[in-house]
Scaffold this motif. Structure first.
Motif, mmCIF file in Angstrom:
data_model
loop_
_atom_site.group_PDB
_atom_site.id
_atom_site.type_symbol
_atom_site.label_atom_id
_atom_site.label_comp_id
_atom_site.label_asym_id
_atom_site.label_seq_id
_atom_site.Cartn_x
_atom_site.Cartn_y
_atom_site.Cartn_z
ATOM 1 N N THR A 8 0.899 -1.113 0.008
ATOM 2 C CA THR A 8 -0.237 0.003 -0.111
ATOM 3 C C THR A 8 0.782 1.187 0.192
ATOM 4 O O THR A 8 1.802 1.670 0.998
ATOM 5 C CB THR A 8 -0.956 0.017 1.328
ATOM 6 N N VAL A 9 0.791 1.831 -1.156
ATOM 7 C CA VAL A 9 1.763 3.190 -1.363
ATOM 8 C C VAL A 9 0.841 4.568 -1.228
ATOM 9 O O VAL A 9 -0.012 4.558 -2.121
ATOM 10 C CB VAL A 9 2.445 3.040 -2.411
ATOM 11 N N ASN A 10 0.937 5.163 -0.403
ATOM 12 C CA ASN A 10 0.109 6.368 -0.367
ATOM 13 C C ASN A 10 -1.389 6.227 -0.382
ATOM 14 O O ASN A 10 -2.125 6.915 -1.050
ATOM 15 C CB ASN A 10 0.503 7.503 -1.388
ATOM 16 N N GLY A 11 -1.768 5.226 0.199
ATOM 17 C CA GLY A 11 -3.192 4.593 0.620
ATOM 18 C C GLY A 11 -3.680 3.838 -0.679
ATOM 19 O O GLY A 11 -4.811 3.381 -0.890
ATOM 20 N N GLU A 12 -2.827 3.582 -1.724
ATOM 21 C CA GLU A 12 -3.354 2.880 -2.875
ATOM 22 C C GLU A 12 -2.443 1.669 -3.192
ATOM 23 O O GLU A 12 -1.331 1.486 -2.747
ATOM 24 C CB GLU A 12 -3.113 3.676 -4.367
ATOM 25 N N SER A 47 19.088 7.771 4.272
ATOM 26 C CA SER A 47 20.495 7.064 4.132
ATOM 27 C C SER A 47 20.245 5.338 4.139
ATOM 28 O O SER A 47 21.496 4.907 3.713
ATOM 29 C CB SER A 47 21.655 7.172 5.322
ATOM 30 N N ARG A 48 19.603 4.754 4.571
ATOM 31 C CA ARG A 48 19.179 3.423 4.583
ATOM 32 C C ARG A 48 18.130 2.980 3.534
ATOM 33 O O ARG A 48 17.702 1.684 3.494
ATOM 34 C CB ARG A 48 18.806 3.034 6.045
ATOM 35 N N LEU A 49 17.639 3.791 2.746
ATOM 36 C CA LEU A 49 16.430 3.121 1.816
ATOM 37 C C LEU A 49 16.848 2.187 0.925
ATOM 38 O O LEU A 49 16.207 1.185 0.664
ATOM 39 C CB LEU A 49 15.914 4.500 1.028
ATOM 40 N N ALA A 50 18.444 2.079 0.596
ATOM 41 C CA ALA A 50 18.684 1.111 -0.200
ATOM 42 C C ALA A 50 18.847 -0.281 0.470
ATOM 43 O O ALA A 50 18.953 -1.183 -0.138
ATOM 44 C CB ALA A 50 19.871 1.360 -1.007
ATOM 45 N N GLU A 51 18.827 -0.191 1.853
ATOM 46 C CA GLU A 51 19.167 -1.488 2.681
ATOM 47 C C GLU A 51 17.744 -2.099 3.361
ATOM 48 O O GLU A 51 17.723 -3.166 3.697
ATOM 49 C CB GLU A 51 20.010 -0.956 3.879
ATOM 50 N N ILE A 52 16.674 -1.035 3.416
ATOM 51 C CA ILE A 52 15.332 -1.691 3.816
ATOM 52 C C ILE A 52 14.548 -2.442 2.995
ATOM 53 O O ILE A 52 14.108 -1.917 1.845
ATOM 54 C CB ILE A 52 14.612 -0.303 4.391
ATOM 55 N N ALA A 53 14.576 -3.846 3.346
ATOM 56 C CA ALA A 53 13.603 -4.700 2.217
ATOM 57 C C ALA A 53 12.280 -4.391 2.383
ATOM 58 O O ALA A 53 11.812 -4.104 3.573
ATOM 59 C CB ALA A 53 13.977 -6.026 2.697
ATOM 60 N N LEU A 54 11.621 -4.791 1.631
ATOM 61 C CA LEU A 54 9.987 -4.632 1.396
ATOM 62 C C LEU A 54 9.650 -6.187 1.580
ATOM 63 O O LEU A 54 10.194 -6.942 1.240
ATOM 64 C CB LEU A 54 9.676 -4.159 0.254
ATOM 65 N N SER A 55 8.291 -6.079 2.137
ATOM 66 C CA SER A 55 7.595 -7.448 2.394
ATOM 67 C C SER A 55 6.205 -7.400 1.899
ATOM 68 O O SER A 55 5.962 -6.124 2.014
ATOM 69 C CB SER A 55 7.582 -7.806 3.796
ATOM 70 N N ASP A 56 5.674 -8.419 1.482
ATOM 71 C CA ASP A 56 4.351 -8.203 1.154
ATOM 72 C C ASP A 56 3.204 -7.849 2.356
ATOM 73 O O ASP A 56 3.442 -8.228 3.379
ATOM 74 C CB ASP A 56 3.685 -9.822 0.823
ATOM 75 N N ASP A 58 3.355 -4.441 3.126
ATOM 76 C CA ASP A 58 4.044 -3.548 3.629
ATOM 77 C C ASP A 58 3.038 -2.150 3.529
ATOM 78 O O ASP A 58 2.501 -2.039 2.190
ATOM 79 C CB ASP A 58 5.360 -3.088 3.461
ATOM 80 N N MET A 59 3.126 -1.001 4.382
ATOM 81 C CA MET A 59 2.322 0.213 4.091
ATOM 82 C C MET A 59 3.579 1.217 4.066
ATOM 83 O O MET A 59 4.420 1.447 4.904
ATOM 84 C CB MET A 59 1.414 0.322 5.113
ATOM 85 N N LEU A 60 3.588 2.069 3.011
ATOM 86 C CA LEU A 60 4.480 3.100 2.969
ATOM 87 C C LEU A 60 3.747 4.458 2.601
ATOM 88 O O LEU A 60 2.549 4.427 1.634
ATOM 89 C CB LEU A 60 5.375 3.051 1.663
ATOM 90 N N GLU A 61 4.045 5.508 2.902
ATOM 91 C CA GLU A 61 3.822 6.894 2.741
ATOM 92 C C GLU A 61 5.107 7.618 1.938
ATOM 93 O O GLU A 61 5.958 7.762 2.731
ATOM 94 C CB GLU A 61 3.414 7.633 3.866
ATOM 95 N N ILE A 62 5.006 7.939 1.001
ATOM 96 C CA ILE A 62 6.183 8.578 0.093
ATOM 97 C C ILE A 62 5.746 9.899 -0.182
ATOM 98 O O ILE A 62 4.883 10.207 -0.738
ATOM 99 C CB ILE A 62 6.587 7.732 -1.097
ATOM 100 N N VAL A 63 6.644 10.907 0.615
ATOM 101 C CA VAL A 63 6.585 12.454 0.018
ATOM 102 C C VAL A 63 7.584 12.836 -0.724
ATOM 103 O O VAL A 63 8.989 12.569 -0.200
ATOM 104 C CB VAL A 63 6.358 13.156 1.285
ATOM 105 N N HIS A 64 7.552 13.386 -1.915
ATOM 106 C CA HIS A 64 8.602 14.000 -2.437
ATOM 107 C C HIS A 64 8.709 15.519 -2.468
ATOM 108 O O HIS A 64 7.772 16.005 -2.230
ATOM 109 C CB HIS A 64 8.827 13.614 -3.896
ATOM 110 N N PHE A 65 9.929 15.910 -2.454
ATOM 111 C CA PHE A 65 9.952 17.491 -2.250
ATOM 112 C C PHE A 65 10.283 18.079 -3.948
ATOM 113 O O PHE A 65 10.967 17.327 -4.513
ATOM 114 C CB PHE A 65 11.445 17.654 -1.572
ATOM 115 N N VAL A 66 9.700 19.316 -3.890
ATOM 116 C CA VAL A 66 9.716 19.757 -4.982
ATOM 117 C C VAL A 66 10.115 21.368 -4.872
ATOM 118 O O VAL A 66 9.751 22.149 -4.127
ATOM 119 C CB VAL A 66 8.153 19.928 -5.796
ATOM 120 N N GLY A 67 11.237 21.729 -5.644
ATOM 121 C CA GLY A 67 11.728 23.057 -5.640
ATOM 122 C C GLY A 67 10.886 23.839 -6.249
ATOM 123 O O GLY A 67 9.949 23.682 -7.150
#
Length: 69
Positions: A8-12, A47-56, A58-67
């Protein structure tokens, strides 16, 4: 072929074969260094995003920064 995870990514619901948060962020056409991620209710250190494994399931909220200005 890699096994698909259901996340589930940002509620979807999203299916992916990626295995780390950094790979998922790239799959979403975002840059790992320009996002903030909450993974199962906890802030994931950028700094650890490349190390954190995903599992079936999982719930994620992702916010991106916009200039801008």
């Amino acid at each position: 072929m890699s096994e698909q995870l259901t996340l589930t990514v940002n509620g979807e619901t999203r299916r992916t074969a990626t295995r780390t948060i950094a790979d998922l962020v790239r799959e979403l056409d975002l840059l790992p260094e320009k996002v903030a991620v909450e993974h199962n209710g906890e802030i994931a250190p950028r700094s650890r995003l490349a190390e954190i494994a995903l599992s079936d399931g999982d719930m994620l909220e992702i916010v991106h920064f916009v200039g801008g200005g």
